[in-house]
Design an enzyme around this catalytic site. Structure first.
Site, PDB file in Angstrom:
ATOM      1  N   ARG A  24      14.612  55.037 -85.162  1.00  0.00           N
ATOM      2  CA  ARG A  24      14.321  53.634 -84.437  1.00  0.00           C
ATOM      3  C   ARG A  24      15.051  53.694 -82.981  1.00  0.00           C
ATOM      4  O   ARG A  24      15.263  52.699 -82.612  1.00  0.00           O
ATOM      5  CB  ARG A  24      14.574  52.443 -85.196  1.00  0.00           C
ATOM      6  CG  ARG A  24      14.080  52.218 -86.583  1.00  0.00           C
ATOM      7  CD  ARG A  24      12.487  51.583 -86.324  1.00  0.00           C
ATOM      8  NE  ARG A  24      12.008  51.612 -87.365  1.00  0.00           N
ATOM      9  CZ  ARG A  24      11.502  50.634 -88.028  1.00  0.00           C
ATOM     10  NH1 ARG A  24      11.886  49.576 -87.794  1.00  0.00           N
ATOM     11  NH2 ARG A  24      10.998  50.432 -89.267  1.00  0.00           N
ATOM     12  N   ARG A  28      12.931  47.259 -80.610  1.00  0.00           N
ATOM     13  CA  ARG A  28      13.229  45.980 -80.128  1.00  0.00           C
ATOM     14  C   ARG A  28      14.635  45.731 -79.757  1.00  0.00           C
ATOM     15  O   ARG A  28      14.876  44.622 -79.316  1.00  0.00           O
ATOM     16  CB  ARG A  28      12.995  44.785 -81.414  1.00  0.00           C
ATOM     17  CG  ARG A  28      11.577  44.691 -81.442  1.00  0.00           C
ATOM     18  CD  ARG A  28      11.151  43.418 -82.395  1.00  0.00           C
ATOM     19  NE  ARG A  28      11.437  43.633 -83.942  1.00  0.00           N
ATOM     20  CZ  ARG A  28      10.871  43.116 -84.516  1.00  0.00           C
ATOM     21  NH1 ARG A  28      10.383  42.054 -84.539  1.00  0.00           N
ATOM     22  NH2 ARG A  28      11.113  43.619 -85.963  1.00  0.00           N
ATOM     23  N   ARG A  37       5.946  45.552 -75.531  1.00  0.00           N
ATOM     24  CA  ARG A  37       5.348  44.807 -76.702  1.00  0.00           C
ATOM     25  C   ARG A  37       4.470  43.633 -76.527  1.00  0.00           C
ATOM     26  O   ARG A  37       3.693  43.227 -77.330  1.00  0.00           O
ATOM     27  CB  ARG A  37       6.661  45.004 -78.011  1.00  0.00           C
ATOM     28  CG  ARG A  37       6.440  44.280 -79.289  1.00  0.00           C
ATOM     29  CD  ARG A  37       5.515  45.233 -79.918  1.00  0.00           C
ATOM     30  NE  ARG A  37       5.126  44.640 -81.194  1.00  0.00           N
ATOM     31  CZ  ARG A  37       4.156  43.574 -81.493  1.00  0.00           C
ATOM     32  NH1 ARG A  37       3.383  43.428 -80.420  1.00  0.00           N
ATOM     33  NH2 ARG A  37       3.931  42.985 -82.708  1.00  0.00           N
ATOM     34  N   ASP A  74       3.960  54.099 -86.823  1.00  0.00           N
ATOM     35  CA  ASP A  74       4.824  53.419 -88.111  1.00  0.00           C
ATOM     36  C   ASP A  74       4.341  54.187 -89.189  1.00  0.00           C
ATOM     37  O   ASP A  74       3.151  54.652 -89.450  1.00  0.00           O
ATOM     38  CB  ASP A  74       4.419  51.892 -87.996  1.00  0.00           C
ATOM     39  CG  ASP A  74       5.555  51.486 -89.187  1.00  0.00           C
ATOM     40  OD1 ASP A  74       6.532  50.959 -88.851  1.00  0.00           O
ATOM     41  OD2 ASP A  74       5.076  51.228 -90.423  1.00  0.00           O
ATOM     42  N   TYR A 150       4.825  50.336-100.351  1.00  0.00           N
ATOM     43  CA  TYR A 150       4.305  49.181 -99.636  1.00  0.00           C
ATOM     44  C   TYR A 150       2.854  48.856-100.161  1.00  0.00           C
ATOM     45  O   TYR A 150       2.452  47.566 -99.894  1.00  0.00           O
ATOM     46  CB  TYR A 150       4.200  49.626 -98.088  1.00  0.00           C
ATOM     47  CG  TYR A 150       5.764  49.638 -97.610  1.00  0.00           C
ATOM     48  CD1 TYR A 150       6.249  48.474 -96.856  1.00  0.00           C
ATOM     49  CD2 TYR A 150       6.424  50.745 -97.360  1.00  0.00           C
ATOM     50  CE1 TYR A 150       7.423  48.392 -96.424  1.00  0.00           C
ATOM     51  CE2 TYR A 150       7.676  50.689 -97.083  1.00  0.00           C
ATOM     52  CZ  TYR A 150       8.246  49.425 -96.410  1.00  0.00           C
ATOM     53  OH  TYR A 150       9.651  49.299 -96.056  1.00  0.00           O
TER      54      TYR A 150
HETATM   55  O1  1CP Z   1      11.826  55.116 -82.457  1.00  0.00           O
HETATM   56  C1  1CP Z   1      11.363  55.218 -83.637  1.00  0.00           C
HETATM   57  O2  1CP Z   1      11.962  55.537 -84.460  1.00  0.00           O
HETATM   58  C2  1CP Z   1      10.108  54.043 -83.700  1.00  0.00           C
HETATM   59  C3  1CP Z   1       9.074  54.640 -84.401  1.00  0.00           C
HETATM   60  C4  1CP Z   1       9.061  53.939 -85.890  1.00  0.00           C
HETATM   61  C5  1CP Z   1       9.230  54.775 -87.000  1.00  0.00           C
HETATM   62  C6  1CP Z   1       9.834  56.158 -87.254  1.00  0.00           C
HETATM   63  C7  1CP Z   1       8.701  52.650 -86.471  1.00  0.00           C
HETATM   64  C8  1CP Z   1       8.312  51.616 -85.251  1.00  0.00           C
HETATM   65  N1  1CP Z   1       8.830  52.677 -87.433  1.00  0.00           N
HETATM   66  C9  1CP Z   1       9.163  53.774 -88.277  1.00  0.00           C
HETATM   67  C10 1CP Z   1       9.377  54.318 -89.533  1.00  0.00           C
HETATM   68  C11 1CP Z   1       9.219  53.315 -90.529  1.00  0.00           C
HETATM   69  N2  1CP Z   1       8.487  52.074 -90.487  1.00  0.00           N
HETATM   70  C12 1CP Z   1      10.004  53.310 -91.776  1.00  0.00           C
HETATM   71  C13 1CP Z   1      10.828  54.468 -92.196  1.00  0.00           C
HETATM   72  C14 1CP Z   1      11.935  54.490 -91.755  1.00  0.00           C
HETATM   73  C15 1CP Z   1      12.949  53.452 -92.206  1.00  0.00           C
HETATM   74  O3  1CP Z   1      13.254  53.383 -93.332  1.00  0.00           O
HETATM   75  O4  1CP Z   1      13.239  52.581 -91.185  1.00  0.00           O
HETATM   76  C16 1CP Z   1       9.662  52.211 -92.645  1.00  0.00           C
HETATM   77  C17 1CP Z   1      10.321  51.964 -93.914  1.00  0.00           C
HETATM   78  C18 1CP Z   1       8.577  51.400 -91.823  1.00  0.00           C
HETATM   79  C19 1CP Z   1       7.842  50.257 -92.374  1.00  0.00           C
HETATM   80  C20 1CP Z   1       8.291  49.067 -91.291  1.00  0.00           C
HETATM   81  N3  1CP Z   1       7.599  48.953 -90.056  1.00  0.00           N
HETATM   82  C21 1CP Z   1       8.765  47.701 -91.666  1.00  0.00           C
HETATM   83  C22 1CP Z   1       9.418  47.152 -92.999  1.00  0.00           C
HETATM   84  C23 1CP Z   1      10.839  47.701 -93.114  1.00  0.00           C
HETATM   85  C24 1CP Z   1      11.401  47.238 -94.502  1.00  0.00           C
HETATM   86  O5  1CP Z   1      12.565  46.912 -94.858  1.00  0.00           O
HETATM   87  O6  1CP Z   1      10.502  47.176 -95.396  1.00  0.00           O
HETATM   88  C25 1CP Z   1       8.871  47.119 -90.445  1.00  0.00           C
HETATM   89  C26 1CP Z   1       9.336  45.631 -89.944  1.00  0.00           C
HETATM   90  C27 1CP Z   1       7.976  47.778 -89.292  1.00  0.00           C
HETATM   91  C28 1CP Z   1       7.554  47.441 -88.058  1.00  0.00           C
HETATM   92  C29 1CP Z   1       8.238  48.320 -86.941  1.00  0.00           C
HETATM   93  N4  1CP Z   1       7.893  49.658 -87.005  1.00  0.00           N
HETATM   94  C30 1CP Z   1       8.675  50.168 -85.628  1.00  0.00           C
HETATM   95  C31 1CP Z   1       8.901  49.086 -85.081  1.00  0.00           C
HETATM   96  C32 1CP Z   1       9.657  49.062 -83.782  1.00  0.00           C
HETATM   97  C33 1CP Z   1       8.811  47.961 -85.996  1.00  0.00           C
HETATM   98  C34 1CP Z   1       9.099  46.283 -85.425  1.00  0.00           C
HETATM   99  C35 1CP Z   1       7.748  45.818 -85.120  1.00  0.00           C
HETATM  100  C36 1CP Z   1       7.841  45.138 -83.671  1.00  0.00           C
HETATM  101  O7  1CP Z   1       8.335  45.821 -82.690  1.00  0.00           O
HETATM  102  O8  1CP Z   1       7.015  44.402 -83.298  1.00  0.00           O
END
Ligand code: 1CP
Length: 343
Positions: A24, A28, A37, A74, A150
């Site tokens: 990540r 944000r 965003r 994502d 999910y």
């Molecule tokens: O630099 C980076 O790594 C950004 C790219 C990225 C990646 C690799 C994002 C952007 N998401 C992910 C992977 C991801 N998404 C995972 C696997 C890694 C981890 O365990 O963190 C998972 C479980 C998700 C699912 C997800 N996406 C959630 C739920 C998390 C949970 O606790 O259940 C959420 C809130 C997101 C949204 C998301 N994805 C990425 C961003 C920057 C965001 C935030 C949303 C936004 O900016 O509006």
């Protein structure tokens, strides 16, 4: 084969300096991310706008010069590409129209799969030319089990009662879903490689909630099949597995999936990992993401300790899980400095 620092480390070489990137690393906690965003209403719209995702991928590199860029996307674009309804609610996380039975699984379709993922492929094609020469491009996907949680829960979960109940009571349905996800995830990753990804990470963020036998069946087995498929076509692209929370089962995961490297969560003891895992795979990790948020002396001490112990072998510095939203960007700058000094 690539001679980029991080690719060499992931393929088993002890390198100096120690390469690093951060899960990540885009997102944000960066004000410039929040600014772009705001240009998209929905998070999926953002993920499917290459003009914005290329920029989001590049933002952390400009500040901190990581050794790798990770595709901005994502893991939940895969259920979307299979025809499931997927949305992200501000402050609440992902919301999916949950699968409830075998008819839901049967209704998933691969017909528009690659077409729907085209913006991710286009993002990678553009990034190949946009990233610095020494930076490697990482493609990724969620592992089948984590993506399935999910799809079945309809979003994030604390207890995973529905997803685990499928494992215990609707085994045939879960098997069908996992088989489908295994197949399309391998296809998705192969396309990412064809579009320029030089390293692959498979995120199994919820592997750690599975008991031993279930872990083998739903985490290790699909990962092994994906690794085999990628290896047979792209033998030089290193694959990082991240079975978060797997504990002692990290050892089985490494030995049975055949991943080149494994990403450690923050609970994994360093000397155990160095002795037990590092002879079989390169290691990545594992600074506590809260320690990065907290910063200060404690963060610096732990960063040096990780590099001292894991840096004796093939190693890529990273966090144990993704950067938290309220992490001060200055702490990330300091972390980058310490890694370069220590390595
Ligand atoms: O630099 C980076 O790594 C950004 C790219 C990225 C990646 C690799 C994002 C952007 N998401 C992910 C992977 C991801 N998404 C995972 C696997 C890694 C981890 O365990 O963190 C998972 C479980 C998700 C699912 C997800 N996406 C959630 C739920 C998390 C949970 O606790 O259940 C959420 C809130 C997101 C949204 C998301 N994805 C990425 C961003 C920057 C965001 C935030 C949303 C936004 O900016 O509006």
């Amino acid at each position: 084969m690539s001679d980029k620092l991080i690719v060499r480390a992931l393929k088993g070489e002890r390198t100096r300096p120690v390469p690093f990137w951060l899960m990540r690393q885009a997102g944000r906690y960066l004000p410039e991310y929040r600014e772009i965003r705001a240009k998209s209403k929905g998070f999926l719209d953002f993920c499917f706008s290459p003009g914005l995702t290329v920029e989001a991928t590049l933002q952390p590199l400009r500040r901190y010069h990581m050794d790798a860029a990770i595709l901005f996307s994502d893991i939940l674009v895969v259920p979307y590409a299979l025809g499931q309804e997927v949305g992200f609610q501000e402050g609440e996380g992902p919301k999916l129209k949950a699968l409830t039975n075998s008819a839901g699984v049967a209704a998933l379709s691969i017909e528009e799969f690659h077409e729907r993922l085209e913006p991710a492929y286009e993002t990678l094609r553009q990034l190949v030319f946009a990233i610095p020469e020494t930076t490697a491009l990482i493609g990724f996907a969620g592992a089948p089990w984590t993506v399935a949680t999910y799809m079945i829960e309809g979003g994030s979960s604390k207890e995973f009662i529905k997803a685990k109940s499928w494992a215990y009571r609707n085994t045939a349905d879960l098997e069908r879903l996992i088989d489908l996800l295994t197949e399309v995830t391998a296809e998705y990753l192969l396309m990412q490689i064809a579009c320029g990804a030089e390293v692959i990470q498979l995120f199994d963020s919820w592997a750690g909630i599975l008991p031993e036998e279930e872990f083998r069946r739903w985490s290790i087995n699909p990962a092994r099949r994906i690794v085999e498929k990628l290896r047979s076509r792209c033998p030089n692209v290193p694959i990082i597995g991240f079975p978060k929370g797997a504990g002692a089962l990290y050892e089985t995961y490494v030995k049975e999936t055949g991943v080149d490297a494994v990403s450690l969560d923050s609970s994994v003891p360093l000397s155990w990992a160095a002795q037990t895992l590092q002879p079989h795979a390169a290691l990545q990790g594992n600074l506590d993401n809260v320690l990065l948020l907290a910063g200060g002396e404690a963060m610096e001490r732990e960063t040096r300790r990780i590099i001292d112990i894991l840096g004796k072998g093939a190693f890529v510095f990273n966090l144990g899980h993704g950067i938290l939203q309220h992490t001060p960007p200055e702490h990330v700058a300091r972390l980058a400095e310490i890694i370069k000094e220590a390595g």
